[in-house]
Structures are given as structure tokens and as C-alpha cells.
Design a protein around this motif. Structure first.
Motif, PDB file in Angstrom:
ATOM      1  N   UNK A  48       1.256  10.213   3.500  1.00  0.00           N
ATOM      2  CA  UNK A  48       1.713  10.345   2.109  1.00  0.00           C
ATOM      3  C   UNK A  48       3.222  10.513   2.039  1.00  0.00           C
ATOM      4  N   UNK A  49       3.796  10.106   0.914  1.00  0.00           N
ATOM      5  CA  UNK A  49       5.245  10.181   0.736  1.00  0.00           C
ATOM      6  C   UNK A  49       5.607  11.129  -0.403  1.00  0.00           C
ATOM      7  N   UNK A  50       6.729  11.795  -0.226  1.00  0.00           N
ATOM      8  CA  UNK A  50       7.287  12.626  -1.275  1.00  0.00           C
ATOM      9  C   UNK A  50       8.094  11.738  -2.225  1.00  0.00           C
ATOM     10  N   UNK A  51       8.472  12.281  -3.361  1.00  0.00           N
ATOM     11  CA  UNK A  51       9.226  11.511  -4.342  1.00  0.00           C
ATOM     12  C   UNK A  51      10.562  11.021  -3.825  1.00  0.00           C
ATOM     13  N   UNK A  52      11.098  11.706  -2.817  1.00  0.00           N
ATOM     14  CA  UNK A  52      12.385  11.311  -2.239  1.00  0.00           C
ATOM     15  C   UNK A  52      12.252  10.133  -1.278  1.00  0.00           C
ATOM     16  N   UNK A  53      11.012   9.759  -0.953  1.00  0.00           N
ATOM     17  CA  UNK A  53      10.784   8.686   0.002  1.00  0.00           C
ATOM     18  C   UNK A  53      10.444   9.184   1.388  1.00  0.00           C
ATOM     19  N   UNK A  54      10.635  10.480   1.633  1.00  0.00           N
ATOM     20  CA  UNK A  54      10.249  11.054   2.925  1.00  0.00           C
ATOM     21  C   UNK A  54       8.732  11.085   3.050  1.00  0.00           C
ATOM     22  N   UNK A  55       8.255  11.228   4.279  1.00  0.00           N
ATOM     23  CA  UNK A  55       6.812  11.136   4.495  1.00  0.00           C
ATOM     24  C   UNK A  55       6.372  12.085   5.596  1.00  0.00           C
ATOM     25  N   UNK A  56       5.068  12.132   5.804  1.00  0.00           N
ATOM     26  CA  UNK A  56       4.482  12.892   6.912  1.00  0.00           C
ATOM     27  C   UNK A  56       3.199  12.190   7.343  1.00  0.00           C
ATOM     28  N   UNK A  57       2.777  12.434   8.576  1.00  0.00           N
ATOM     29  CA  UNK A  57       1.545  11.855   9.076  1.00  0.00           C
ATOM     30  C   UNK A  57       0.460  12.905   9.179  1.00  0.00           C
ATOM     31  N   UNK A  58      -0.746  12.543   8.776  1.00  0.00           N
ATOM     32  CA  UNK A  58      -1.882  13.466   8.834  1.00  0.00           C
ATOM     33  C   UNK A  58      -3.087  12.762   9.455  1.00  0.00           C
ATOM     34  N   UNK A  59      -3.762  13.431  10.369  1.00  0.00           N
ATOM     35  CA  UNK A  59      -5.027  12.956  10.924  1.00  0.00           C
ATOM     36  C   UNK A  59      -6.123  13.849  10.355  1.00  0.00           C
ATOM     37  N   UNK A  60      -7.119  13.253   9.712  1.00  0.00           N
ATOM     38  CA  UNK A  60      -8.087  13.998   8.909  1.00  0.00           C
ATOM     39  C   UNK A  60      -9.408  14.250   9.620  1.00  0.00           C
ATOM     40  N   UNK A  61      -9.428  14.081  10.941  1.00  0.00           N
ATOM     41  CA  UNK A  61     -10.635  14.353  11.708  1.00  0.00           C
ATOM     42  C   UNK A  61     -10.270  14.884  13.081  1.00  0.00           C
ATOM     43  N   UNK A  62     -11.263  15.353  13.825  1.00  0.00           N
ATOM     44  CA  UNK A  62     -11.013  15.922  15.140  1.00  0.00           C
ATOM     45  C   UNK A  62     -10.684  14.828  16.155  1.00  0.00           C
ATOM     46  N   UNK A  63      -9.636  15.049  16.948  1.00  0.00           N
ATOM     47  CA  UNK A  63      -9.266  14.116  18.021  1.00  0.00           C
ATOM     48  C   UNK A  63      -9.068  14.854  19.338  1.00  0.00           C
ATOM     49  N   UNK A  71       9.049  -1.901   5.238  1.00  0.00           N
ATOM     50  CA  UNK A  71       9.659  -2.746   6.257  1.00  0.00           C
ATOM     51  C   UNK A  71       9.091  -2.379   7.628  1.00  0.00           C
ATOM     52  N   UNK A  72       9.382  -3.157   8.665  1.00  0.00           N
ATOM     53  CA  UNK A  72       8.961  -2.760  10.012  1.00  0.00           C
ATOM     54  C   UNK A  72       9.452  -1.367  10.394  1.00  0.00           C
ATOM     55  N   UNK A  73      10.644  -0.980   9.955  1.00  0.00           N
ATOM     56  CA  UNK A  73      11.150   0.369  10.236  1.00  0.00           C
ATOM     57  C   UNK A  73      10.230   1.431   9.648  1.00  0.00           C
ATOM     58  N   UNK A  74       9.778   1.219   8.407  1.00  0.00           N
ATOM     59  CA  UNK A  74       8.866   2.177   7.770  1.00  0.00           C
ATOM     60  C   UNK A  74       7.550   2.289   8.533  1.00  0.00           C
ATOM     61  N   UNK A  75       6.998   1.148   8.923  1.00  0.00           N
ATOM     62  CA  UNK A  75       5.723   1.158   9.642  1.00  0.00           C
ATOM     63  C   UNK A  75       5.866   1.845  11.006  1.00  0.00           C
ATOM     64  N   UNK A  76       6.966   1.581  11.695  1.00  0.00           N
ATOM     65  CA  UNK A  76       7.168   2.193  13.006  1.00  0.00           C
ATOM     66  C   UNK A  76       7.303   3.704  12.880  1.00  0.00           C
ATOM     67  N   UNK A  77       7.966   4.158  11.831  1.00  0.00           N
ATOM     68  CA  UNK A  77       8.065   5.602  11.598  1.00  0.00           C
ATOM     69  C   UNK A  77       6.685   6.212  11.365  1.00  0.00           C
ATOM     70  N   UNK A  78       5.811   5.489  10.650  1.00  0.00           N
ATOM     71  CA  UNK A  78       4.454   6.001  10.412  1.00  0.00           C
ATOM     72  C   UNK A  78       3.664   6.095  11.717  1.00  0.00           C
ATOM     73  N   UNK A  79       3.865   5.123  12.611  1.00  0.00           N
ATOM     74  CA  UNK A  79       3.208   5.205  13.923  1.00  0.00           C
ATOM     75  C   UNK A  79       3.639   6.478  14.640  1.00  0.00           C
ATOM     76  N   UNK A  80       4.922   6.757  14.629  1.00  0.00           N
ATOM     77  CA  UNK A  80       5.439   7.958  15.306  1.00  0.00           C
ATOM     78  C   UNK A  80       4.940   9.229  14.627  1.00  0.00           C
ATOM     79  N   UNK A  81       4.769   9.188  13.310  1.00  0.00           N
ATOM     80  CA  UNK A  81       4.247  10.358  12.601  1.00  0.00           C
ATOM     81  C   UNK A  81       2.814  10.667  13.037  1.00  0.00           C
ATOM     82  N   UNK A  82       1.997   9.614  13.203  1.00  0.00           N
ATOM     83  CA  UNK A  82       0.610   9.824  13.636  1.00  0.00           C
ATOM     84  C   UNK A  82       0.575  10.316  15.079  1.00  0.00           C
TER      85      UNK A  82
END
Length: 390
Positions: A62-77, A105-116
């Protein structure tokens, strides 16, 4: 349904779990269903291990209004063999920043990978990243004072604890030298291309007097040589003559494509490459092939990015410069692309399912997924079918 021979007799490294980011969700769900079906008849030494109904774990960024984001895993790993799948080229996804809609962009997607990855840190037994289009793979070498983004991206993932990085047709596989003692595999879609060709091109025959494999430039020559050898046909190559006195959009413009190869007259031509961006270079190659007397020109590219839209491809198709265009579903395919009569999808989900299943069992991927054996079996089948019609 595919059978991954021998995998069921080997214990998994750890329980399998997959986090599929929204950029690759449609393909990820098919991959999950394929693995579930593959494992229904597995017999493990440990009778307590039973097939599961799904191997997917929900996640979100999910993203904040500023465009910043965070990664969340919603199950046990905890203690699992975790596979993270993402398409860094999915430009259809959007987010809002200060009330304005931005495309990812690819930059956004790569950041999401790192967040997860960060969300999974310290919990999963092993983390694997499947990035079909390798992030920044076109910036794989350094000339003068410029960044080396592909190498930096790989090193970031390894530094965060990733054990295996899986990609397809890396623009230059030598980029793995940035992480020489870590897991990196680049696969190709040779079998899926040939299957799509046989399914979509009427009366197609892979014979020396009827077919030629074409490399559109020096970088794709290895792919063309491999496929030509497997099929037992000749290959030809174009090389790009560039104007090194000018720079246009960050690159030296192409002055002409020069051809090296045998007589093309009357032969079908398969042009193989890793990606289509704007399509300018590829379509110029198709035009020159037809001018040299080629029969049907078939384009086979792993990644169809189509950064300037489909109109130019429509024009060249109507003028007869190519017969079919085949790309994979490893990157986002827009409804505009899928609606074209000349466009064919090479489905890679079954192949990805087998790769994940093999890695989870620490099984040799080269033996289980050898494309040459599969292509030869396809050729034998098509030969038998062709003889029936004689």
C-alpha cells in the motif's frame, strides 16, 4: 498436465510458498494451480507431507498519499522456501501521489520486490526472486562515466538475503558476474516459441530448404545459432551500422542493417531476439528480409514491450513485411496487443511452474527442462503429422 519426473521422490528444501506481486498476479495464479495439479500424485518418503490446495501467500504494497509505500506479507512464511514473482515492466499499474495518478515504472516495481524481501527477512528459510524481465538489464555494461544499474540491482537483492535469482533471456547473461558465487539462472523460451509457431503458422516445416533462423543483430546471434542447430537449418545475421557522431534518446542512431547469410529466396524466416521495445529495429529487419525474397517472416521475441504502441506493427503487417509475431506472457500484455490478428502468445506459466517445483526439490533444472529434447520431440510429432497428409 506436466510431470516433473523424480521430484516427488525427493524431499522439498522446505515447504513451498509463493508471494506473487500484483504486477504478475494473473500468471502467478495459473502457476499456482499448475503446481497443485503436478503435486497431487507425488509420493514423498515422509507420508505426512500432503498436497496443498494453494501455495500462494497474500501480500500487498500500500502507498501513502505522499507516494511512499511499505510491503506486507499477510500469511505465515516461517521456515518456508519462498518465491517472490514480479513483472517489473507492468506499466498498466498506477498509484496516486499528491492527488495525481502515476503509472508504475520498473523502479517502482523493483522497490516493491525489496519491500517484500524486507518483510520476509529472518522468517523464510530461503528467498528466491523470479523476475522474468531482469531489472535494468539493458544497462548491463558501463561506457565512460555512467551507472551500472543491472549489477547494482543484483547485488542489492543478494545483500538482502536472496539465494536464487531467476530470469529469462537476460539482455547479457554476463551480468551475473556481478554476483559470481550466488544463484543466478537465465532461461529461454525456445520450445514455447516453436510450439507457438507450429500451432499458428499453417503448413510450417523446419527443413533446411524451407526455413532460416535470423539474428537481428550481434547480441542475438547466440540465440539464433542455438535454435538453428537444434532445428538443423541455416542462420543469417544482421549487424547494425551506427552513427557514432550523434546520440539520439541516449543511443547512437542506426544508419543501416547489413545482412550476412545464405540466399533467403522463398524460405520462411524466424527472427529471434530477447525484446521488442519500440520495434523500429525489428521491423526494419523484417522489411529487409522480404526485400531479399524471404517467404513468411515470423517474429519471436521473449518480451514484447511495444513502448510506442501497435500502430507501426499494424502498418508493416498490412504491407506484408511479417506474418506472425510471437512474444511470451512473461511481461504485461495489453488488450490492445492481444487484439491483433497477427499476435500470438507463447505461454510460459507451465515452464515457470516446473522451474519452481524443481528448485523447491533441489532438482537439476538442466536435466528436467532441457529445451532441445522438447523441441526434438515436437519436430518428430510434426513430422508424423505431416506424413499423414501425404
Amino acid at each position: 498436465m506436466p510431470k516433473n519426473k523424480g521430484a516427488g521422490r525427493r524431499m522439498p528444501v522446505a515447504p513451498l510458498r509463493m508471494v506473487v506481486l500484483d504486477s504478475f498476479k494473473e500468471q502467478g495464479e495459473i502457476i499456482d494451480k499448475t503446481i497443485v495439479k503436478m503435486r497431487q500424485n507425488y509420493l514423498y518418503p515422509d507420508p505426512t507431507i500432503k498436497p496443498e490446495k494453494t501455495y500462494l501467500v497474500e501480500s500487498r504494497c500500500p502507498r501513502f498519499g505522499s507516494g511512499e509505500s511499505k510491503g506486507e506479507i499477510l500469511g505465515s512464511i516461517r521456515g518456508v522456501d519462498l518465491f517472490i514473482l514480479a513483472d517489473v515492466c507492468n506499466h498498466s499499474m498506477t498509484y496516486t501521489i499528491n492527488g495525481m495518478v502515476n503509472h508504475m515504472s520498473p523502479d517502482n516495481h523493483f522497490q516493491d520486490i525489496k519491500r517484500i524481501i524486507a518483510a520476509a527477512a529472518g522468517k523464510a528459510k530461503r528467498i528466491n526472486v523470479i523476475m522474468p524481465f531482469l531489472y535494468e538489464s539493458r544497462q548491463h555494461k558501463r561506457e565512460k562515466r555512467e551507472s551500472l544499474d543491472a549489477a547494482m540491482g543484483l547485488q542489492e537483492l543478494i545483500d538482502m538475503g536472496v539465494v536464487n535469482i531467476i530470469t529469462f533471456d537476460a539482455h547479457d547473461p554476463r551480468v551475473q558476474n556481478a554476483i559470481p558465487i550466488d544463484g543466478f539462472d537465465s532461461f529461454s523460451a525456445y520450445y514455447q516459441f516453436m510450439k507457438a509457431v507450429y500451432d499458428s503458422v499453417e503448413d510450417f516445416r523446419a527443413l533446411p530448404d524451407r526455413l532460416m533462423i535470423i539474428s537481428p543483430d550481434e547480441g542475438a546471434m547466440g540465440r539464433a545459432v542455438y535454435l538453428a542447430n537444434i532445428l538443423g537449418v541455416s542462420m543469417g545475421m544482421f549487424y547494425k551500422r551506427r552513427d557514432y557522431t550523434r546520440v539520439v534518446n541516449g543511443r547512437n542512431p542506426i544508419v543501416a542493417h547489413e545482412f550476412i547469410g545464405e540466399d533467403l529466396n522463398g524460405k520462411d524466416a524466424i527472427v529471434v531476439d530477447d525484446m521488442i521495445s519500440s520495434g523500429e529495429s525489428m521491423l526494419d529487419v523484417c522489411r529487409q528480409l522480404k526485400e531479399r525474397g524471404a517467404g513468411r517472416v515470423i517474429i519471436c521475441c521473449t518480451f514484447g514491450l511495444f513502448t510506442n504502441g501497435m500502430e507501426v506493427f499494424d502498418k508493416y503487417y498490412k504491407e506484408g513485411y511479417f506474418h506472425k509475431m510471437i512474444t511470451t506472457n512473461l511481461v504485461y500484455q495489453s488488450p490492445e496487443t492481444l487484439s491483433r490478428e497477427y499476435y500470438v502468445t507463447a505461454d510460459m506459466t507451465e515452464y515457470l511452474a516446473m522451474i519452481i517445483d524443481s528448485l523447491n526439490h533441489s532438482k537439476s533444472i538442466s536435466l528436467a527442462l532441457d529445451p532441445s529434447e522438447k523441441i526434438h520431440a515436437l519436430l518428430r510429432k510434426q513430422t508424423v503429422e505431416g506424413l499423414k497428409h501425404i
